[in-house]
Design a protein around this motif. Structure first.
Motif, PDB file in Angstrom:
ATOM      1  N   UNK A  88     -12.553  12.179 -19.637  1.00  0.00           N
ATOM      2  CA  UNK A  88     -12.692  10.745 -19.392  1.00  0.00           C
ATOM      3  C   UNK A  88     -11.423  10.121 -18.818  1.00  0.00           C
ATOM      4  N   UNK A  89     -10.260  10.701 -19.129  1.00  0.00           N
ATOM      5  CA  UNK A  89      -8.986  10.159 -18.648  1.00  0.00           C
ATOM      6  C   UNK A  89      -8.104  11.278 -18.100  1.00  0.00           C
ATOM      7  N   UNK A  90      -7.055  10.880 -17.381  1.00  0.00           N
ATOM      8  CA  UNK A  90      -6.089  11.849 -16.880  1.00  0.00           C
ATOM      9  C   UNK A  90      -5.425  12.579 -18.042  1.00  0.00           C
ATOM     10  N   UNK A  91      -5.118  11.868 -19.120  1.00  0.00           N
ATOM     11  CA  UNK A  91      -4.500  12.509 -20.277  1.00  0.00           C
ATOM     12  C   UNK A  91      -5.389  13.623 -20.814  1.00  0.00           C
ATOM     13  N   UNK A  92      -6.681  13.359 -20.929  1.00  0.00           N
ATOM     14  CA  UNK A  92      -7.602  14.366 -21.441  1.00  0.00           C
ATOM     15  C   UNK A  92      -7.707  15.543 -20.472  1.00  0.00           C
ATOM     16  N   UNK A  93      -7.708  15.249 -19.175  1.00  0.00           N
ATOM     17  CA  UNK A  93      -7.777  16.315 -18.177  1.00  0.00           C
ATOM     18  C   UNK A  93      -6.535  17.201 -18.230  1.00  0.00           C
ATOM     19  N   UNK A  94      -5.347  16.589 -18.342  1.00  0.00           N
ATOM     20  CA  UNK A  94      -4.120  17.369 -18.409  1.00  0.00           C
ATOM     21  C   UNK A  94      -4.070  18.210 -19.684  1.00  0.00           C
ATOM     22  N   UNK A  95      -4.590  17.663 -20.770  1.00  0.00           N
ATOM     23  CA  UNK A  95      -4.683  18.439 -22.012  1.00  0.00           C
ATOM     24  C   UNK A  95      -5.555  19.670 -21.787  1.00  0.00           C
ATOM     25  N   UNK A  96      -6.703  19.486 -21.127  1.00  0.00           N
ATOM     26  CA  UNK A  96      -7.579  20.613 -20.815  1.00  0.00           C
ATOM     27  C   UNK A  96      -6.866  21.640 -19.935  1.00  0.00           C
ATOM     28  N   UNK A  97      -6.151  21.152 -18.939  1.00  0.00           N
ATOM     29  CA  UNK A  97      -5.456  22.032 -18.018  1.00  0.00           C
ATOM     30  C   UNK A  97      -4.464  22.925 -18.752  1.00  0.00           C
ATOM     31  N   UNK A  98      -3.661  22.325 -19.612  1.00  0.00           N
ATOM     32  CA  UNK A  98      -2.663  23.086 -20.359  1.00  0.00           C
ATOM     33  C   UNK A  98      -3.322  24.008 -21.379  1.00  0.00           C
ATOM     34  N   UNK A  99      -4.321  23.494 -22.062  1.00  0.00           N
ATOM     35  CA  UNK A  99      -4.976  24.253 -23.135  1.00  0.00           C
ATOM     36  C   UNK A  99      -5.667  25.507 -22.602  1.00  0.00           C
ATOM     37  N   UNK A 111       2.569  23.578 -19.938  1.00  0.00           N
ATOM     38  CA  UNK A 111       2.741  22.934 -21.240  1.00  0.00           C
ATOM     39  C   UNK A 111       2.857  21.435 -21.022  1.00  0.00           C
ATOM     40  N   UNK A 112       2.580  20.672 -22.061  1.00  0.00           N
ATOM     41  CA  UNK A 112       2.715  19.223 -21.991  1.00  0.00           C
ATOM     42  C   UNK A 112       3.355  18.729 -23.277  1.00  0.00           C
ATOM     43  N   UNK A 113       4.414  17.956 -23.138  1.00  0.00           N
ATOM     44  CA  UNK A 113       5.129  17.409 -24.284  1.00  0.00           C
ATOM     45  C   UNK A 113       5.008  15.891 -24.301  1.00  0.00           C
ATOM     46  N   UNK A 114       4.887  15.347 -25.501  1.00  0.00           N
ATOM     47  CA  UNK A 114       4.904  13.898 -25.627  1.00  0.00           C
ATOM     48  C   UNK A 114       6.284  13.364 -25.304  1.00  0.00           C
ATOM     49  N   UNK A 115       6.320  12.174 -24.738  1.00  0.00           N
ATOM     50  CA  UNK A 115       7.589  11.515 -24.430  1.00  0.00           C
ATOM     51  C   UNK A 115       7.370  10.008 -24.566  1.00  0.00           C
ATOM     52  N   UNK A 116       8.439   9.246 -24.772  1.00  0.00           N
ATOM     53  CA  UNK A 116       8.287   7.786 -24.837  1.00  0.00           C
ATOM     54  C   UNK A 116       7.625   7.261 -23.569  1.00  0.00           C
ATOM     55  N   UNK A 117       6.554   6.518 -23.746  1.00  0.00           N
ATOM     56  CA  UNK A 117       5.832   5.878 -22.632  1.00  0.00           C
ATOM     57  C   UNK A 117       5.129   6.869 -21.704  1.00  0.00           C
ATOM     58  N   UNK A 118       4.870   8.098 -22.197  1.00  0.00           N
ATOM     59  CA  UNK A 118       4.170   9.033 -21.338  1.00  0.00           C
ATOM     60  C   UNK A 118       4.211  10.449 -21.849  1.00  0.00           C
ATOM     61  N   UNK A 119       4.201  11.392 -20.917  1.00  0.00           N
ATOM     62  CA  UNK A 119       4.231  12.806 -21.267  1.00  0.00           C
ATOM     63  C   UNK A 119       4.981  13.578 -20.198  1.00  0.00           C
ATOM     64  N   UNK A 120       5.485  14.750 -20.561  1.00  0.00           N
ATOM     65  CA  UNK A 120       6.178  15.630 -19.627  1.00  0.00           C
ATOM     66  C   UNK A 120       5.301  16.851 -19.395  1.00  0.00           C
ATOM     67  N   UNK A 121       4.934  17.069 -18.151  1.00  0.00           N
ATOM     68  CA  UNK A 121       4.113  18.211 -17.775  1.00  0.00           C
ATOM     69  C   UNK A 121       5.034  19.297 -17.230  1.00  0.00           C
ATOM     70  N   UNK A 122       4.966  20.498 -17.822  1.00  0.00           N
ATOM     71  CA  UNK A 122       5.895  21.579 -17.523  1.00  0.00           C
ATOM     72  C   UNK A 122       5.146  22.748 -16.889  1.00  0.00           C
ATOM     73  N   UNK A 123       5.765  23.359 -15.889  1.00  0.00           N
ATOM     74  CA  UNK A 123       5.114  24.454 -15.171  1.00  0.00           C
ATOM     75  C   UNK A 123       6.129  25.555 -14.879  1.00  0.00           C
ATOM     76  N   UNK A 124       5.719  26.803 -15.039  1.00  0.00           N
ATOM     77  CA  UNK A 124       6.628  27.918 -14.793  1.00  0.00           C
ATOM     78  C   UNK A 124       5.820  29.184 -14.559  1.00  0.00           C
TER      79      UNK A 124
END
Length: 334
Positions: A88-99, A111-124
């Motif tokens: 339903x949202x970008x947050x949910x989609x990014x969670x699916x992507x990482x999961x 990976x995705x980490x919580x951060x103040x006012x948002x999240x950090x999306x990590x790729x390697x």
């Protein structure tokens, strides 16, 4: 075990290389990569990464990965695309992507980490897949930024971190990734703010969402080395920032240390072996692609002193860290 990925991740690459004056078939052959017509055909992740690096060099295009990223959309994920579309949202989609990213490939890590006012999306890339990561990393981050901007055209990431050093010219990097670029960083990551995270994404197949989640959850758990991949993601997240040992990794995974060791043992590895492989991978990546000093690399990888990194590097690669730097310089001048 060879790490594989769908050949669809290179969608548009042959056309782009031809436009840049290159011969995609010859470059594929040099990289040891077939040219399948089926996007679901599995290819070695290492060969895909090597293909992009060779193409960038032969076409004299430092931004090849970035340019390719703008020609791709979420359909490159094949069977995972319906799951993403049900979010339903970008947050949910990014969670699916990482999961469920391991279902797509175990050659790369998200990976995705919580951060103040948002999240950090990590790729390697996973340890041992490729010594040079520049083009495939820029492809991944450019892909994510480009596709989020399709949802909200004026959006720009708050921060973009790249482990490698800057290119000769920043024109395309600033145009695609934005102005807030940090090279020679501790990780490859983008900051995604709460506004875009709450943006509506798909939800046209929400009724099937629970079935899709269960299906891919089962597929992920059945993958060989699934727990090892999870542990490597945790190690990479800890190394640059805090103490990285079995106890710390177990806390991050919300498991008992004995449980972590037992499950890793079941996959014929251990925490110490994973830590050693990640250090080996990151040390080579930093020395080849970044401008960080050997001392700075040793600190990031939590070696007590530079000489300890040098000894480990000789064990891993049979040479001193300074030899890698000299080879890179020679290659650039040739």
């Amino acid at each position: 075990m060879t790490a594989w990925v769908r050949s669809g991740v290179l969608a548009g690459a042959d056309e782009l290389i031809a436009e840049l004056g290159g011969d995609p078939l010859a470059l594929r052959h040099e990289a040891g990569l077939e040219a399948p017509s089926d996007p679901d055909f599995p290819i070695p992740t290492a060969a895909g990464a090597r293909f992009l690096e060779i193409a960038a060099a032969k076409c004299h295009c430092e931004a090849l990965g970035l340019l390719l990223s703008q020609r791709q959309d979420f359909t490159i994920f094949g069977s995972l695309w319906p799951l993403f579309r049900s979010a339903s949202t970008v947050r949910e989609m990014l969670h699916d992507l990482v999961e469920f990213f391991p279902v797509h490939t175990q050659g790369a890590l998200g990976a995705m980490e919580r951060a103040p006012d948002g999240a950090i999306l990590i790729y390697d890339l996973a340890a041992g897949v490729a010594q040079t990561h520049r083009q495939v990393i820029e492809l991944g981050l450019g892909f994510m930024i480009g596709n989020l901007r399709r949802l909200q055209p004026n959006w720009r990431p708050g921060d973009v971190q790249l482990r490698h050093g800057p290119p000769t010219r920043l024109t395309w990097h600033r145009r695609i990734l934005g102005e807030n670029l940090q090279f020679n960083a501790d990780r490859n990551a983008i900051f995604v703010d709460d506004e875009i995270l709450s943006h509506s994404f798909g939800a046209d197949a929400a009724a099937n969402r629970s079935q899709l989640t269960a299906r891919f959850g089962t597929a992920r758990e059945m993958l060989p080395g699934a727990f090892r991949t999870r542990a490597e993601i945790v190690v990479r997240g800890l190394l640059p920032f805090t103490r990285c040992d079995l106890a710390a990794a177990a806390r991050a995974m919300r498991l008992n240390p004995r449980t972590v060791q037992r499950r890793l043992s079941e996959e014929q590895t251990s925490f110490d072996q994973i830590l050693d492989k990640v250090r080996a991978d990151l040390s080579m990546s930093y020395l080849r692609d970044s401008e960080l000093s050997v001392a700075a690399v040793a600190e990031i990888l939590q070696f007590s002193e530079t000489s300890a990194l040098s000894r480990a590097f000789r064990r891993w690669y049979g040479m001193a860290p300074t030899q890698v730097r000299r080879r890179v310089l020679t290659d650039r001048l040739s």
